[in-house]
Design a protein around this motif. Structure first.
Motif: not given
Ligand SMILES: [Mg+2]
Ligand SMILES: Nc1ncnc2c1ncn2[C@@H]1O[C@H](COP(=O)(O)OP(=O)(O)OP(=O)(O)O)[C@@H](O)[C@H]1O
Lengths: 256, 317
Positions: A54, A96, A178-179
């Motif tokens: 991240s 995320q 991010d994810e």
């Molecule tokens: Mg992360």
């Protein structure tokens, strides 16, 4: 010039990271990271919790500044003072932890920070934002009741769909995810993967973080592994397998 | 069924609480206090005149709360601004006095804003401290004396004057609510205020200058309190340290009852106007009922408690 000749065969990468180093006070989050990312390419960034994934995304999106190292966009060195300068260069991020304003309607989120206004007084053009947003979510097949719905009333999958639609709409070069499917069910995950694949067709460069190796092998052209801030290596998806990636992530040899 | 449900959604239950509550209390007083003259146009106008300063302050507070901040200092700002204007006008032209009053408000607001936006101190604590600080300064400014405001033009514009036979305080209310509503609902600033209060991080990564928004809303709060101070000075033809002292609860209640969320991201200027008028109506009705001051305070406190509870229950669904 040699550059112009070689640029025909291999154009400058959309994003070129060279020797990126980032420390927060005494903690080194990224040791020494280098990566080229080309248009129409999906690169996956994998690594355990706290590996620095991240942080890397935030460096490219202008949230953090690297302690040292160089970022080039289409060959030109850039330095972002904040998130909006990266955005204005065509970089979009799906975070995320969703960066949506929960109590505002979908269309205001779609245009957050870039609201449309109309003459003569420069007041918000809500009708146009609503209309354009509706078109966009329809095109991308994000099924929500309406572009006027409040984010809070939507499901996690719908929210992620909107975050990705927003990135798609505004990105001209690079999308960082991010994810994006961390909190989603099977069907929603498939939908998001479809959306990510369609970004590739739009000839954008894509960097995706994921803890799901299945997903990574489905989507990515190359896989880049981070471990505790160290860049372990980059592999072409076609020339590697899960065992190798797992052992790179964990630092433990995959052969048993 | 679904269509009536979505219609309810669109009407926004939470905001309609204020309309229903407003109407219910109005009708209650109209029925029970008819003989005491509640419904006379003179009395109704009076309510609007008396609530004008609170309405102006409420507009500022809607912006602050919507951005996720709070201002507790506006009551003290009212006194400092009114006194500044009154003192300055003793030796300088009216315009200088007006600028002094508004400027004092804006400066105090900006001071709150800088502490909150750039030093990231919580606005609750910052404005709690500046509330006390400026209450003290208001007292020491003139040694507790009240300063007369004798300029007729000033008391006309900010107090007893009329334009096309509409009282100036009514005009100030309409003007402030209209501008406030447009800025809140239909400008980028308004949208960024809401986004900041809703999810500051999302706002920031979307390129919104979050600290500037925080500074902006608190400066606006101070400026509106400064304007409220001028309105008090104009109507009472004097400035005193007690001005605005008792407005804190009324204004916060008006804003919350009007559908503005305490923790940001949601609010309504029209709701705040109705909330403020509701508070004024309560005051007026309880006096006409002949309750003595202590009973008035008790009943008003209870009603505000109920009203706030109802509107907050609705917010969290
Ligand atoms: Mg992360
Ligand atoms: N703002 C910050 N200040 C100080 N340390 C930070 C900051 N952001 C991240 N770190 C540290 O940097 C390291 C990398 O964090 P990062 O969030 O990049 O990990 P990650 O790979 O995304 O992990 P996850 O898979 O859990 O999301 C961690 O040790 C974290 O504590």
């Amino acid at each position: 010039m040699a550059g112009s000749i070689s640029s025909v065969s291999s154009p400058d990468p959309v994003l070129a990271l060279a020797n990126i180093h980032k420390a927060f006070g005494g903690i080194v989050a990224i040791e020494d990271f280098s990566l080229d990312l080309h248009a129409g390419e999906i690169v996956a960034l994998v690594g355990d919790n706290g590996a620095g994934k991240s942080t890397l995304v935030k460096i490219v999106s202008g949230v953090h500044r690297p302690t040292s190292g160089e970022i080039r966009l289409d060959g030109d060195p850039v330095s972002f003072s904040d998130a909006s300068s990266a955005r204005s260069l065509g970089i979009e991020v799906v975070y995320q932890d969703l960066a949506l304003a929960d109590q505002q309607p979908v269309y205001m989120n779609m245009f957050l920070g870039r609201e449309l206004i109309k003459p003569p007084f420069g007041l918000l053009d809500r009708k146009r934002m609503h209309r354009e947003c509706q078109q966009l979510v329809d095109e991308l097949d994000v099924r929500i009741p309406s572009a006027g719905s409040v984010i809070r009333d939507l499901s996690g999958g719908q929210r992620q769909g909107i975050a990705i639609a927003r990135a798609t709409h505004w990105a001209s070069k690079l999308v960082l995810l991010d994810e994006p499917t961390a909190a989603l069910g099977v069907a929603e995950t498939a939908k998001v993967e479809e959306q990510v694949a369609s970004l590739k067709e739009k000839n954008l460069a894509i960097l995706i973080i994921s803890h799901s190796l299945d997903q990574v092998f489905r989507l990515a052209d190359r896989i880049c592994v981070l471990r505790r801030g160290q860049q372990i290596g980059v592999r072409e998806t076609a020339k590697t397998d899960k065992n190798e990636i797992v052992s790179m992530i964990t630092g433990v040899s995959g052969k048993s | 069924m679904t269509s009536s449900l979505s219609l309810l959604r669109r009407l926004d239950l939470q905001r309609s609480v204020i309309y229903v509550g407003f109407l219910a209390i109005f009708l209650f007083f109209a029925a029970t206090l008819y003989d005491d003259g509640f419904l006379t146009s003179r009395n109704l106008t009076n309510i609007v005149l008396q609530t004008a300063p609170a309405t102006i302050m409420a507009i500022g507070l809607v912006f602050a709360l919507s951005a996720g901040e709070i201002d507790l200092s506006f009551g003290s700002v009212v006194a400092v601004s009114a006194l500044s204007a009154a003192v300055v006008m003793q030796s300088f032209p009216m315009v200088v006095g007006i600028l002094a009053g508004l400027g004092a408000g804006a400066l105090i607001g900006a001071m709150n804003g800088i502490l909150v936006a750039y030093l990231r101190l919580p606005s609750f604590l910052v404005t709690l401290a500046t509330m006390g600080l400026f209450a003290g300064i208001a007292r020491s400014m003139t040694d507790l004396r009240s300063i007369p405001v004798l300029n007729d033009t000033f008391t006309g514009i900010f107090g007893s004057g009329k334009l096309f036979s509409i009282p100036s305080l009514v005009l100030w209310t309409i003007f402030a609510v209209a501008i406030g509503h447009i800025v809140y609902r239909s400008t980028r600033f308004g949208a960024h205020v809401l986004a900041t209060g809703d999810n500051a991080r999302a706002a920031q990564v979307s390129g919104i200058k979050v600290p500037r928004i925080r500074l902006g809303v608190l400066t606006l709060c101070g400026t509106m309190a400064g304007l409220a101070g001028l309105l008090y000075a104009g109507r009472l033809q004097a400035a005193k340290y007690t001005l605005g002292e008792s407005d804190l609860m009324t204004v916060i209640a008006a804003v919350i009852v009007g559908g503005t969320a305490l923790n940001g991201g949601k609010g309504s200027i029209i709701g705040a106007l109705l909330g403020s008028l509701l508070m004024g109506m309560l005051n007026n009705g309880l006096i006409l009922m002949g309750l003595d001051v202590s009973d008035q305070m008790i009943v008003r406190g209870l009603i505000i408690l109920i009203a706030v509870a109802v509107s907050l229950r609705d917010t969290s669904r």
